[in-house]
Design a protein around this motif. Sequence first.
Motif, PDB file in Angstrom:
ATOM      1  N   ALA A 154       8.662  12.825  -1.109  1.00  0.00           N
ATOM      2  CA  ALA A 154       8.314  12.342   0.233  1.00  0.00           C
ATOM      3  C   ALA A 154       7.044  11.499   0.166  1.00  0.00           C
ATOM      4  N   PHE A 155       7.176  10.285  -0.336  1.00  0.00           N
ATOM      5  CA  PHE A 155       6.078   9.323  -0.274  1.00  0.00           C
ATOM      6  C   PHE A 155       6.695   7.939  -0.227  1.00  0.00           C
ATOM      7  N   GLY A 156       5.871   6.949   0.017  1.00  0.00           N
ATOM      8  CA  GLY A 156       6.426   5.609   0.118  1.00  0.00           C
ATOM      9  C   GLY A 156       5.425   4.533  -0.237  1.00  0.00           C
ATOM     10  N   THR A 157       5.948   3.342  -0.384  1.00  0.00           N
ATOM     11  CA  THR A 157       5.138   2.139  -0.545  1.00  0.00           C
ATOM     12  C   THR A 157       5.562   1.165   0.544  1.00  0.00           C
ATOM     13  N   ILE A 158       4.595   0.625   1.254  1.00  0.00           N
ATOM     14  CA  ILE A 158       4.884  -0.350   2.307  1.00  0.00           C
ATOM     15  C   ILE A 158       4.436  -1.726   1.832  1.00  0.00           C
ATOM     16  N   HIS A 159       5.376  -2.654   1.838  1.00  0.00           N
ATOM     17  CA  HIS A 159       5.118  -4.031   1.421  1.00  0.00           C
ATOM     18  C   HIS A 159       4.915  -4.883   2.674  1.00  0.00           C
ATOM     19  N   VAL A 160       3.816  -5.593   2.709  1.00  0.00           N
ATOM     20  CA  VAL A 160       3.415  -6.348   3.897  1.00  0.00           C
ATOM     21  C   VAL A 160       3.729  -7.829   3.690  1.00  0.00           C
ATOM     22  N   TYR A 161       4.582  -8.350   4.564  1.00  0.00           N
ATOM     23  CA  TYR A 161       4.997  -9.751   4.511  1.00  0.00           C
ATOM     24  C   TYR A 161       4.469 -10.496   5.730  1.00  0.00           C
ATOM     25  N   ASP A 162       4.707 -11.784   5.749  1.00  0.00           N
ATOM     26  CA  ASP A 162       4.224 -12.580   6.874  1.00  0.00           C
ATOM     27  C   ASP A 162       5.011 -12.314   8.153  1.00  0.00           C
ATOM     28  N   ASP A 163       6.201 -11.706   8.041  1.00  0.00           N
ATOM     29  CA  ASP A 163       7.018 -11.472   9.232  1.00  0.00           C
ATOM     30  C   ASP A 163       7.474 -10.024   9.403  1.00  0.00           C
ATOM     31  N   LYS A 164       7.085  -9.129   8.487  1.00  0.00           N
ATOM     32  CA  LYS A 164       7.580  -7.751   8.567  1.00  0.00           C
ATOM     33  C   LYS A 164       6.830  -6.827   7.618  1.00  0.00           C
ATOM     34  N   LEU A 165       7.029  -5.534   7.849  1.00  0.00           N
ATOM     35  CA  LEU A 165       6.637  -4.479   6.921  1.00  0.00           C
ATOM     36  C   LEU A 165       7.916  -3.897   6.330  1.00  0.00           C
ATOM     37  N   VAL A 166       7.937  -3.697   5.022  1.00  0.00           N
ATOM     38  CA  VAL A 166       9.105  -3.131   4.358  1.00  0.00           C
ATOM     39  C   VAL A 166       8.690  -1.835   3.672  1.00  0.00           C
ATOM     40  N   LEU A 167       9.229  -0.724   4.168  1.00  0.00           N
ATOM     41  CA  LEU A 167       8.949   0.582   3.584  1.00  0.00           C
ATOM     42  C   LEU A 167       9.965   0.888   2.499  1.00  0.00           C
ATOM     43  N   LYS A 168       9.478   1.136   1.298  1.00  0.00           N
ATOM     44  CA  LYS A 168      10.314   1.656   0.223  1.00  0.00           C
ATOM     45  C   LYS A 168       9.996   3.140   0.098  1.00  0.00           C
ATOM     46  N   ARG A 219      10.705   7.238  -0.931  1.00  0.00           N
ATOM     47  CA  ARG A 219      11.220   8.055  -2.029  1.00  0.00           C
ATOM     48  C   ARG A 219      11.656   9.402  -1.483  1.00  0.00           C
ATOM     49  N   GLY A 220      12.771   9.893  -2.000  1.00  0.00           N
ATOM     50  CA  GLY A 220      13.252  11.206  -1.606  1.00  0.00           C
ATOM     51  C   GLY A 220      13.644  11.257  -0.145  1.00  0.00           C
ATOM     52  N   ARG A 221      12.957  12.095   0.626  1.00  0.00           N
ATOM     53  CA  ARG A 221      13.292  12.314   2.038  1.00  0.00           C
ATOM     54  C   ARG A 221      12.949  11.133   2.930  1.00  0.00           C
ATOM     55  N   ILE A 222      12.118  10.227   2.449  1.00  0.00           N
ATOM     56  CA  ILE A 222      11.682   9.097   3.272  1.00  0.00           C
ATOM     57  C   ILE A 222      12.623   7.919   3.051  1.00  0.00           C
ATOM     58  N   PRO A 223      13.342   7.502   4.089  1.00  0.00           N
ATOM     59  CA  PRO A 223      14.294   6.394   3.924  1.00  0.00           C
ATOM     60  C   PRO A 223      13.598   5.035   3.909  1.00  0.00           C
ATOM     61  N   ASP A 224      14.247   4.069   3.276  1.00  0.00           N
ATOM     62  CA  ASP A 224      13.768   2.689   3.338  1.00  0.00           C
ATOM     63  C   ASP A 224      13.856   2.195   4.784  1.00  0.00           C
ATOM     64  N   LYS A 225      12.959   1.282   5.131  1.00  0.00           N
ATOM     65  CA  LYS A 225      12.985   0.743   6.492  1.00  0.00           C
ATOM     66  C   LYS A 225      12.348  -0.642   6.507  1.00  0.00           C
ATOM     67  N   VAL A 226      12.955  -1.555   7.262  1.00  0.00           N
ATOM     68  CA  VAL A 226      12.395  -2.886   7.468  1.00  0.00           C
ATOM     69  C   VAL A 226      11.920  -2.967   8.914  1.00  0.00           C
ATOM     70  N   PHE A 231       0.844  -1.199   0.000  1.00  0.00           N
ATOM     71  CA  PHE A 231       0.000   0.000   0.000  1.00  0.00           C
ATOM     72  C   PHE A 231       0.879   1.249   0.000  1.00  0.00           C
ATOM     73  N   GLY A 232       0.320   2.348  -0.480  1.00  0.00           N
ATOM     74  CA  GLY A 232       1.048   3.604  -0.544  1.00  0.00           C
ATOM     75  C   GLY A 232       0.773   4.477   0.670  1.00  0.00           C
ATOM     76  N   VAL A 233       1.736   5.342   1.000  1.00  0.00           N
ATOM     77  CA  VAL A 233       1.581   6.285   2.109  1.00  0.00           C
ATOM     78  C   VAL A 233       2.088   7.660   1.685  1.00  0.00           C
ATOM     79  N   ILE A 234       1.338   8.689   2.092  1.00  0.00           N
ATOM     80  CA  ILE A 234       1.724  10.067   1.798  1.00  0.00           C
ATOM     81  C   ILE A 234       1.115  10.962   2.872  1.00  0.00           C
ATOM     82  N   ALA A 235       1.828  12.020   3.238  1.00  0.00           N
ATOM     83  CA  ALA A 235       1.374  12.854   4.357  1.00  0.00           C
ATOM     84  C   ALA A 235       1.603  14.333   4.071  1.00  0.00           C
ATOM     85  N   ASP A 236       0.735  15.154   4.644  1.00  0.00           N
ATOM     86  CA  ASP A 236       0.925  16.607   4.723  1.00  0.00           C
ATOM     87  C   ASP A 236       1.246  17.235   3.368  1.00  0.00           C
TER      88      ASP A 236
END
Length: 346
Positions: free
Chosen positions: A318-332, A334-341, A22-27
Amino acid sequence: MDKTPTWRPGSLTGNSELFFSFGVIADIQYADLEDGYNFWGSRRRYYRHSLNLLQSAIDEWNKEDSQLEFVLQLGDIIDGFNAQHKTSESALRRVMNKFKKLRIPIHHTWGNHELYNFTRDYLTQSELNSKSLEDQIFLGSAANGQDSPGATAEEHYYAYHFSPVPKFRFILLDAYDLSILGRDKSTQKYQDSLKLLKEKNPNENLNSPTGLAEPQFVEFNGGFSKAQLDWFNEVLTFSDTNQEKVVVVSHIPVHPGSTESVCLAWNYKDALSVIHSHQCVVCFLAGHLHDGGYYLDSHGVHHLTLEGIVETPPESHAFGTIHVYDDKLVLKGRGRIPDKVMYYTG
């Protein structure tokens, strides 16, 4: 735009199974105005260009694969300056026309800037009310977003939940349920909110945190009513019983580790108490603090605060896509928003 390498969900996953994304965007805070600055005059805001960044985010999401199920818009979709210039409706129309190009559903939260521009009654009747996407499961008397059978539309809170796939649930909270923004002054909630705010904040300017023991008690923040927290608890109980994982969504963060103290919900401790009394919550998503933030709390809940579009320079994003797995969320990000597991710890 920042140049980022081509990335596929499988590259950080090992043997995990991807369920959905799913996608995420704020403000976004769009206004047809020249650049300006934040409340303290310390951060540049790119009001007009925010619409271009939204368009490019939508273009990227439309290019992503079929696993993308929806987008979460975390509030402050247009800027409060629109109210002063009497351009609230036209600004909202321009932003929503961009969102209509998305081929997937959009879930909207409400922030302080929505309430600078519109009454809650207006928002309830507008395209920013995405409650029609709610799951229709029976949760008892608290399930309708209404404090009591006799409550008027102005007294309602805007909160709902949905399950995009089995065993995952998203809950959108109303962080301005307790607030003096957007409510008719004759309502009980307005009176109660004003009383609480003035008890906690003696400053002449209620947006100023100067000298406050609890800096979150400023006008541009808000809180959660007991009725909403009871409803929230009821949904989480359902999710516990059904062994679901839950992502909670709000405009305002609720953990001090994920934001500045002046950008917390008024009664964030009450919200955290509800969250921590359950096993199902894995992540809390918010906006409001344009610098973003992250904190993994002692109960294993990931608190992710998204960087804001409005303070993002034209050459970045400043937006992202979060990939939902059986054991984690993975944020991809863009720009100012860093990747995160973000691994589930429960």
